[in-house]
Design an enzyme around this catalytic site. Structure first.
Site, PDB file in Angstrom:
ATOM      1  N   ASP A   1       0.863  -1.170   0.000  1.00  0.00           N
ATOM      2  CA  ASP A   1       0.000   0.000   0.000  1.00  0.00           C
ATOM      3  C   ASP A   1       0.906   1.228   0.000  1.00  0.00           C
ATOM      4  O   ASP A   1       1.864   1.299   0.771  1.00  0.00           O
ATOM      5  CB  ASP A   1      -0.894  -0.007   1.240  1.00  0.00           C
ATOM      6  CG  ASP A   1      -1.847   1.167   1.260  1.00  0.00           C
ATOM      7  OD1 ASP A   1      -2.328   1.545   0.183  1.00  0.00           O
ATOM      8  OD2 ASP A   1      -2.095   1.696   2.351  1.00  0.00           O
TER       9      ASP A   1
ATOM     10  N   ASP B   1      -1.269  -0.360   6.606  1.00  0.00           N
ATOM     11  CA  ASP B   1      -1.419   0.208   7.942  1.00  0.00           C
ATOM     12  C   ASP B   1      -2.802   0.773   8.194  1.00  0.00           C
ATOM     13  O   ASP B   1      -3.109   1.192   9.296  1.00  0.00           O
ATOM     14  CB  ASP B   1      -0.370   1.304   8.184  1.00  0.00           C
ATOM     15  CG  ASP B   1      -0.549   2.495   7.245  1.00  0.00           C
ATOM     16  OD1 ASP B   1      -1.349   2.394   6.279  1.00  0.00           O
ATOM     17  OD2 ASP B   1       0.098   3.536   7.479  1.00  0.00           O
TER      18      ASP B   1
ATOM     19  N   THR C   1       0.543   4.547   0.815  1.00  0.00           N
ATOM     20  CA  THR C   1       0.575   5.401   1.997  1.00  0.00           C
ATOM     21  C   THR C   1       1.041   4.603   3.205  1.00  0.00           C
ATOM     22  O   THR C   1       0.487   3.561   3.530  1.00  0.00           O
ATOM     23  CB  THR C   1      -0.812   5.994   2.265  1.00  0.00           C
ATOM     24  OG1 THR C   1      -1.268   6.659   1.091  1.00  0.00           O
ATOM     25  CG2 THR C   1      -0.752   6.974   3.421  1.00  0.00           C
TER      26      THR C   1
END
Length: 786
Positions: free
Chosen positions: A300, A542, A302
């Site tokens: 991912d 996250d 970000t």
């Protein structure tokens, strides 16, 4: 903008009373096995029991030196316990660092507390990414949406209103609120599951499953071999029962690869300690092995390629806005104030435009990864009420809109762009995002992780394909990945155009590298599509939008600063939030698997030649050539000591499947060659030596041949050579030579080479066998290439 607190929660006196009554969430948080479990698991094993019984038998019938193998088991068991206790200490300390601390409101004040300190009736606050730690009932809801898929399997989030039930194990995907704990401790719905899932475990890995399978077959071979040896030595050879039992024990003990189980546990435990020093919390031990087998890692953007924080670099008021920049700044500030738990984008806006004071929020729509936008109905003392949306331009605007071209240009520079737009519809209207009036573009600059480029290069060198899967605009994600040098980043794919069916999606995923505008459900589908093509998939993330994909991936990796839900489902948590730690985890897994495969070949070669020797002795009706002390010496010098060093050495070899097949394809022929050659030397020695002391001379010649062949197997397994590997092989040879030239050790080990003919004959037979081993090794390498 302040929000009134509707519920104050329990008072200090209420909490004390509940603690006194035992109404506490007392489910133990266990990151590792207890000390008692570790001792029990290392002591009370099937093969410790077998070896222990044989050790006691030898103590009754023979001299102590024939029972040396028993002391080796004691030493090995102690090593296993010590290493696991070290791993337990590391895991427990890391678990405290990464422990979830839900926010509980007491006496009107919210503060984080340990999960085990929650009491019945506590008011627990919730925000995006928070996991419900106990069962309860919703007391406050502000656009609260909860995902219960980890419990029910239903992926669609459920909107919650005051009075609705909340189950432990579910997590918040949008909005916020608070709920009252109605069931705590072991009464909570998911308490048993959570406790079981959080345990340190040494099971459910291909490595350990394969070893267990091998040991099962060995167990079944031991019983008939033992009976055949005893009967042969008693009835055919006429040995007294003590000598017959000693020879039987000598034939049975080397069949047991007891040290293989120990070394696997030790290698895993030391891996945990090493990773712990790098702030990697391994929540499930087989994850070390699993990540080493990964050939696709889904990232991912970000929080993985970029840091969590962002900065507003520019505000562009659009011509359609019919307002000035000052007013837009106030709207943005008010939107930030309206969200009690802003995400990274909104935090950057709040930092840049803290001008929302004086505005009143009458209704809020929290950000959702599925929607790609958030909103609020705002009331200004100057301009009255209006409803505003903040989100992805390509979601809020129709295709071909002029602002989209401007957005694409910014995205191509790796910038993130949000659209502020006004809508005439109510926030509860499903069509609220249609026919909006664009007001401004908020340009956000993302901070690249300094170590991301190097980490991506590592994966490329290790033949691990990196796939960037993000909810952001595909062009923007591709630009960021391109700055980090990721191959294929120049052709980003908009996930909204991916085929829905699994096969078509898998083909697109194999071709592409960067995917944008991916919904949480699509992330999960993408993991499944990759797995359907035979890939072993790791997923990093996250945010709450990563939870479903993390759960379904072969290995889930969460950042320590990530949401509580992601940390709960991930097998590995990077507590220092460093994406650069992943190569260390991969390397540790490869070290464990590659080295255990090496040493397993040593152990199982011994098992194979021991079985063959037992069969040949029974069939030819000759005395068994060895005493237990002989095989203890050989096992120590050619397997036990070198295997310990080889199991802990660096190893970057990529993990491959079919552990049992790969080990047995060389161990079995090598064992057969070693057993046959040793028996040939033994028969030649029986024909050459006669008279008193003949049996010891025969045994010594056979022992020399077996040692030299076993040393050659070790030399093959130790490749590729380094200075310490060559030194290890030479040290083992020197150890055996020391036994042969030292009178005390000769007597203790019952070894005495007589004359020169048979010793050199033993060396010649070993040389022929070594040649056969080399040819077999090369044939196996060609027949079964890596």
């Amino acid at each position: 903008m302040t929000r009134p607190v509707a519920h104050r929660g329990l008072s200090a006196a209420d909490v004390a009373a509940r603690i006194a009554r035992g109404e506490v969430n007392d489910v133990p948080v266990r990151s590792s096995r207890s000390t008692a479990d570790i001792v029990r698991a290392n002591v009370f094993t099937r093969f410790n029991a077998i070896i222990g019984v044989l050790f006691l038998i030898v103590l009754v019938v023979g001299p102590l030196q024939d029972g040396l193998f028993g002391f080796v088991i004691i030493a090995n068991t102690a090593i296993g316990i010590v290493q696991e206790l070290r791993a337990k200490k590391t895991l427990d300390s890391l678990a405290v660092i990464g422990e979830t601390r839900p926010t509980v409101r007491r006496d009107g004040t919210a503060a984080p507390v340990a999960t085990r300190e929650i009491v019945l009736g506590d008011l627990i606050e919730l925000g995006p990414g928070d996991k419900c730690v106990v069962d309860g009932e919703v007391a406050e809801a502000d656009g609260l949406e909860i995902d219960e898929s980890l419990l029910t399997g239903e992926a669609d989030p459920v909107a919650k209103q005051p009075g609705d039930a909340v189950m432990s194990g579910s997590f918040v995907v949008a909005g916020g609120g608070a709920y009252t704990a109605t069931k705590v401790g072991r009464e909570a719905y998911a308490a048993q599951l959570a406790e079981e899932a959080s345990r340190f475990t040494l099971v459910h890995s291909e490595l350990r499953t394969g070893i267990s399978l091998i040991l099962k077959y060995v167990t079944w071979m031991m019983l008939p071999a033992a009976i055949g040896l005893v009967v042969g030595q008693l009835l055919v050879q006429g040995h007294d029962w003590r000598e017959a039992v000693r020879r039987m024990v000598a034939g049975i003990v080397p069949m047991v690869p007891e040290g293989l189980v120990l070394l696997t546990s030790v290698a895993f435990a030391i891996g945990v300690v090493r990773l712990g020093r790098r702030k990697c919390l391994v929540q499930e031990l087989p994850a070390i092995e699993g990540l080493a087998r990964v050939d696709v890692v889904c990232l991912d953007k970000t929080g993985t390629l970029t840091e969590g924080g962002m900065d507003v670099s520019e505000l562009r008021v659009l011509p359609d806005a019919r307002t000035d920049e000052t007013y837009v700044r106030q709207v943005l500030g008010a939107l930030g104030e309206a969200d009690p738990r802003p995400n990274a984008s909104l935090r950057a806006i709040i930092d840049a435009y803290p001008d929302g004071t004086g505005w009143r929020c009458t209704q809020a729509l929290p950000f959702s990864s599925a929607r790609k936008y958030s909103g609020a109905a705002l009331n200004s003392p100057d301009t009255g009420s209006a409803t505003w949306l903040l989100g992805a331009p390509d979601v809020l605007l129709p295709a071909g809109h002029g602002a989209l071209r401007e957005t694409e240009q910014l995205n191509a520079q790796g910038l993130r762009v949000l659209l502020l737009a006004r809508t005439e519809r109510e926030l509860g209207d499903p069509r609220v995002a249609e026919d909006v009036t664009p007001a401004a573009l908020v340009v956000l600059e993302q901070r690249l992780r300094a170590d991301a480029a190097e980490t991506l290069r590592y994966f490329a060198e290790q033949d691990v394909a990196a796939k960037v899967i993000s909810g952001d605009n595909a062009v923007s994600v591709g630009a960021v990945a391109g700055q980090l040098g990721l191959p294929g980043a120049q052709a980003p794919v908009d996930a909204r155009r991916l085929p829905a069916e699994r096969q078509g999606m898998a083909e697109e995923l194999d071709r592409g590298t960067v995917f944008g505008r991916v919904t949480p459900r699509q992330k999960r589908d993408m993991v499944g599509a990759l797995q359907s093509r035979g890939h072993t998939v790791a997923m990093t993330g996250d945010g709450v939008n990563d939870v479903l994909a993390l759960k379904d991936a072969d290995i889930g990796v969460s950042m320590g600063s990530g949401s509580e839900a992601t940390r709960a489902v991930a097998q590995i948590v990077l507590l220092d939030n460093s994406f650069a730690s992943l190569p260390s985890v991969v390397a540790e897994g490869r070290r464990v698997i590659g080295n255990i495969t090496r040493v397993a070949t040593l152990f199982l070669t011994k098992t194979a030649y021991s079985v063959l020797l037992a069969i040949l002795v029974v069939c030819t009706r000759v005395p068994y050539p060895f005493l237990p002390r002989h095989l203890t010496l050989l096992s120590t010098l050619t397997i036990g000591v070198p295997a310990f060093f080889l199991a802990l050495a660096p190893n970057k070899e990529r993990a491959r499947p079919h552990f049992v097949r790969r080990v047995m394809r060389y161990a079995v022929p090598a064992g057969l060659i070693a057993g046959a050659a040793t028996f040939v030397t033994y028969l030649l020695a029986r024909a050459h030596y006669g008279g008193e002391g003949a049996l010891q001379a025969q045994t010594s010649a056979a022992t020399l041949t077996l040692f030299l062949i076993s040393l050659w197997v070790l030399a093959i397994i130790a490749r590729p050579y380094t200075w310490w590997r060559v030194g290890l092989v030479l040290a083992m040879a020197a150890g055996f030579l020391l036994v042969l030239v030292t009178p005390f050790l000769q007597h203790f080990c019952a070894l005495r080479l007589v004359g020169t003919v048979l010793p050199w004959t033993a060396v010649a037979v070993a040389a022929v066998a070594a040649t056969a081993l080399e040819l077999t090794w090369r044939w196996v390498g060609r027949r079964f290439p890596a």
